[in-house]
Design an enzyme around this catalytic site. Structure first.
Site, PDB file in Angstrom:
ATOM      1  N   LYS A  68      -7.487   8.594  -1.122  1.00 47.51           N
ATOM      2  CA  LYS A  68      -7.030   9.935  -0.768  1.00 47.51           C
ATOM      3  C   LYS A  68      -5.515   9.959  -0.882  1.00 47.51           C
ATOM      4  O   LYS A  68      -4.801   9.552   0.038  1.00 47.51           O
ATOM      5  CB  LYS A  68      -7.434  10.314   0.656  1.00 47.51           C
ATOM      6  CG  LYS A  68      -8.938  10.420   0.887  1.00 47.51           C
ATOM      7  CD  LYS A  68      -9.509   9.190   1.491  1.00 47.51           C
ATOM      8  CE  LYS A  68     -10.973   9.420   1.883  1.00 47.51           C
ATOM      9  NZ  LYS A  68     -11.656   8.179   2.229  1.00 47.51           N
TER      10      LYS A  68
ATOM     11  N   ASP B 242       5.718  16.236  -7.458  1.00 45.48           N
ATOM     12  CA  ASP B 242       7.029  16.190  -8.120  1.00 45.48           C
ATOM     13  C   ASP B 242       7.714  14.834  -8.015  1.00 45.48           C
ATOM     14  O   ASP B 242       8.940  14.737  -8.204  1.00 45.48           O
ATOM     15  CB  ASP B 242       7.965  17.270  -7.552  1.00 45.48           C
ATOM     16  CG  ASP B 242       7.518  18.682  -7.909  1.00 45.48           C
ATOM     17  OD1 ASP B 242       6.713  18.820  -8.856  1.00 45.48           O
ATOM     18  OD2 ASP B 242       7.953  19.633  -7.241  1.00 45.48           O
TER      19      ASP B 242
ATOM     20  N   HIS C 151     -12.661   5.857  -3.369  1.00 43.86           N
ATOM     21  CA  HIS C 151     -12.565   6.341  -1.995  1.00 43.86           C
ATOM     22  C   HIS C 151     -11.127   6.715  -1.624  1.00 43.86           C
ATOM     23  O   HIS C 151     -10.840   7.021  -0.468  1.00 43.86           O
ATOM     24  CB  HIS C 151     -13.084   5.232  -1.066  1.00 43.86           C
ATOM     25  CG  HIS C 151     -13.461   5.675   0.304  1.00 43.86           C
ATOM     26  ND1 HIS C 151     -12.908   5.133   1.443  1.00 43.86           N
ATOM     27  CD2 HIS C 151     -14.350   6.607   0.731  1.00 43.86           C
ATOM     28  CE1 HIS C 151     -13.423   5.704   2.507  1.00 43.86           C
ATOM     29  NE2 HIS C 151     -14.303   6.602   2.109  1.00 43.86           N
TER      30      HIS C 151
ATOM     31  N   LYS D  31      -8.596   5.028  10.001  1.00 46.78           N
ATOM     32  CA  LYS D  31      -8.652   3.641   9.512  1.00 46.78           C
ATOM     33  C   LYS D  31      -7.260   3.053   9.730  1.00 46.78           C
ATOM     34  O   LYS D  31      -6.382   3.138   8.863  1.00 46.78           O
ATOM     35  CB  LYS D  31      -9.021   3.593   8.037  1.00 46.78           C
ATOM     36  CG  LYS D  31     -10.309   4.382   7.677  1.00 46.78           C
ATOM     37  CD  LYS D  31      -9.963   5.588   6.888  1.00 46.78           C
ATOM     38  CE  LYS D  31     -11.117   6.361   6.287  1.00 46.78           C
ATOM     39  NZ  LYS D  31     -12.423   6.190   6.676  1.00 46.78           N
TER      40      LYS D  31
ATOM     41  N   ASP E 151       0.921  -6.598  16.586  1.00 48.08           N
ATOM     42  CA  ASP E 151       2.179  -6.835  17.298  1.00 48.08           C
ATOM     43  C   ASP E 151       2.984  -5.535  17.371  1.00 48.08           C
ATOM     44  O   ASP E 151       2.400  -4.476  17.566  1.00 48.08           O
ATOM     45  CB  ASP E 151       2.954  -7.982  16.634  1.00 48.08           C
ATOM     46  CG  ASP E 151       2.170  -9.301  16.692  1.00 48.08           C
ATOM     47  OD1 ASP E 151       1.359  -9.452  17.620  1.00 48.08           O
ATOM     48  OD2 ASP E 151       2.359 -10.149  15.820  1.00 48.08           O
TER      49      ASP E 151
ATOM     50  N   HIS F  88     -12.687   8.868  12.539  1.00 42.83           N
ATOM     51  CA  HIS F  88     -12.674   8.543  11.118  1.00 42.83           C
ATOM     52  C   HIS F  88     -11.387   7.830  10.716  1.00 42.83           C
ATOM     53  O   HIS F  88     -11.185   7.496   9.546  1.00 42.83           O
ATOM     54  CB  HIS F  88     -12.848   9.824  10.297  1.00 42.83           C
ATOM     55  CG  HIS F  88     -13.240   9.595   8.873  1.00 42.83           C
ATOM     56  ND1 HIS F  88     -12.362   9.753   7.810  1.00 42.83           N
ATOM     57  CD2 HIS F  88     -14.412   9.207   8.313  1.00 42.83           C
ATOM     58  CE1 HIS F  88     -12.982   9.498   6.683  1.00 42.83           C
ATOM     59  NE2 HIS F  88     -14.227   9.155   6.948  1.00 42.83           N
TER      60      HIS F  88
END
Length: 491
Positions: free
Chosen positions: A233, A238, A231, A411, A416, A409
């Site tokens: 991404k 370079d 999952h 996450k 704090d 979507h």
């Protein structure tokens, strides 16, 4: 005599078939008992183990098929040998965890040590960052950086769609490969199934791009891989620029879809932490059976357009092969040691019992705990299952916000003023137990402030729930939520 012989022959055939079926029944019963023994011996969560045992006893045929597809465990399976791991770490120039700066809070020093202990997450200082909260600016920046690549591009996404955005990425990668840049792509076999089916990746291969699926499925030998998805991404360019977050390559991530606005979060990094992104890509690459990657990592690289400067970062990867459940422990530690606030954005809210108790205990202790999830996610089943936890949250004093503008979507966890994390990990069982995930962990007041500002902006598109109003929803919906909650450990 002939008639008697015929009767005896018939009786013999009947007894033979009876014996055969009896033998098959006994053999299958032994198989079921052996599988139950394996489930028990794995010392899993008792509730999950009991669920599998119950399924195997009540539905022996369907239960055993489901177990071999969805129930197998690969905990403690190494993705890479110790020798190759040491070689990668040496190439990256990794040092043991240094003595931590006293400017870091005691809570953050504990979190840093935890991430290092469970996931080997090294600490990197002096990084510059840009944080994206919309897909258009994210992909515009990413594509510009890809076009400027001179040495290599290492790219992995759960979903790469065969749509206008996916084709634009494909054409850029092909152009760079033709120009002599080493281009490697990892995609998830299930997540990107539509593009694979349309020969989308074949065109890349024909033009010099190294493209490979993670956990390729084949029937029947590898059907048990269905439950384990990559999952992550991540993009590394370079060894100087890195991207990480929750955005996949599909048109809806550009900001809109049929259900309204698509809202997500990602980050662009320059600095030594790019080496951590490269390290985890190299581990995934080697895990798929390819040569060990030792691409050069630039280390320090200044970003004049950065929103966050001199940030202290870690990268924590997790997967179903973890000994400890890396992201679960980090989330639990961050929430349980919060002093002032815990703000969470997640598309799917299906917490484990431990994480739910951590949120509840923080709220009951006076910490400002807020959970934001979509009113309607891209999965009806997951929407019902997520909403089944709302009443418990509200009773404990957790403030629950339902995003009304479309699909949330993002996450993101904000704790704090000095801790935050973003990446691919949802606050649900699948992400925390079955998927290969990767998160950026930030010990930065400035990153925390930017993410908190984004949370407050998103709150304007939300309904803040009240317990009396929530309990007035119709009885049919309550029943649906309760039913789908039972499936939450495997959703």
């Amino acid at each position: 005599m002939v008639k008697q012989t015929s009767i005896m022959h018939t009786e013999f055939i009947t007894l033979s078939w009876s014996g055969l079926w009896w033998s098959l029944g006994v053999g299958y019963a032994i198989l079921i008992l052996c599988v139950i023994g394996i489930v028990i011996s794995e010392n899993r969560n008792p509730l999950k183990a009991l669920g599998w045992v119950t399924a195997l006893l009540l539905f022996p045929v369907g239960g055993i098929i489901l177990y071999f597809v969805f129930g197998r465990s690969i905990r403690n399976v190494r993705m890479i040998s110790r020798r190759n791991r040491r070689k990668l770490l040496k190439h990256e120039g990794t040092q043991p965890l240094p003595k931590l700066d006293r400017e870091l809070s005691p809570e953050n020093r504990q979190r840093i040590r935890l991430a290092y202990s469970i996931g080997g997450a090294n600490l990197y200082t002096g990084n510059d960052m840009r944080i994206f909260t919309d897909g258009r600016s994210f992909f515009d920046e990413l594509f510009e950086d890809l076009k400027k690549a001179r040495e290599y591009i290492n790219l992995q996404f759960y979903i790469i769609a065969s749509d206008p955005l996916g084709r634009q990425l494909r054409d850029i990668l092909i152009e760079r490969a033709r120009a002599g840049v080493k281009v490697r792509v990892i995609y998830d076999y299930i997540g990107s199934f539509d593009a694979r089916r349309r020969d989308f990746f074949q065109r890349m291969k024909e033009n010099g791009v190294e493209v490979h699926s993670f956990f390729r499925l084949s029937f029947p030998s590898h059907v048990n891989r269905l439950n384990w998805r990559n999952h992550r991404k991540v993009v590394v360019i370079d060894g100087r620029i890195g991207y990480i977050g929750g955005m996949n390559v599909a048109e809806r991530y550009m900001g809109s879809f049929d259900g309204g606005k698509w809202r997500d979060t990602a980050a662009r990094i320059t600095g030594p932490c790019v080496g951590a992104l490269q390290y985890h890509f190299a581990v995934d690459w080697k895990f798929m059976g390819h040569d060990l990657l030792c691409d050069p990592v630039a280390g320090w690289s200044k970003d004049d357009g950065a929103e966050v400067s001199d940030a202290t970062l870690q990268v924590l990867a997790s997967g179903p092969n973890d000994r400890w459940g890396n992201m679960t422990l980090l989330f639990y530690k961050a929430i349980s040691t919060a002093r002032r606030r815990v703000w969470l954005q997640t598309p799917y809210f299906l917490p484990s019992d431990g994480l739910m108790k951590a949120l509840e205990s923080a709220a009951l202790a006076g910490v400002d705990v807020r959970v934001m999830m979509p009113r309607r996610s891209d999965s009806r089943i997951l929407t019902y299952a997520s909403h089944s936890y709302v009443e418990e949250c509200l009773l404990a004093g957790v403030k629950v916000y339902l995003y009304e503008a479309g699909m949330l979507h993002a996450k993101v966890l904000i704790v704090d003023n000095d801790f935050s994390t973003l990446g691919s990990t949802n606050f649900d069982f699948r992400s925390l137990e079955h998927n290969f995930e990767e998160n950026l962990v930030m010990y930065s007041n400035e990153a925390n402030r930017i993410l908190a500002q984004g949370f407050e902006e998103d709150s304007k598109d939300c309904s803040k729930l009240k317990i009396a109003e929530w309990n007035r929803r119709d009885r049919r919906r309550k029943v649906q939520e309760s039913i789908y909650r039972l499936l939450s450990p495997i959703l």
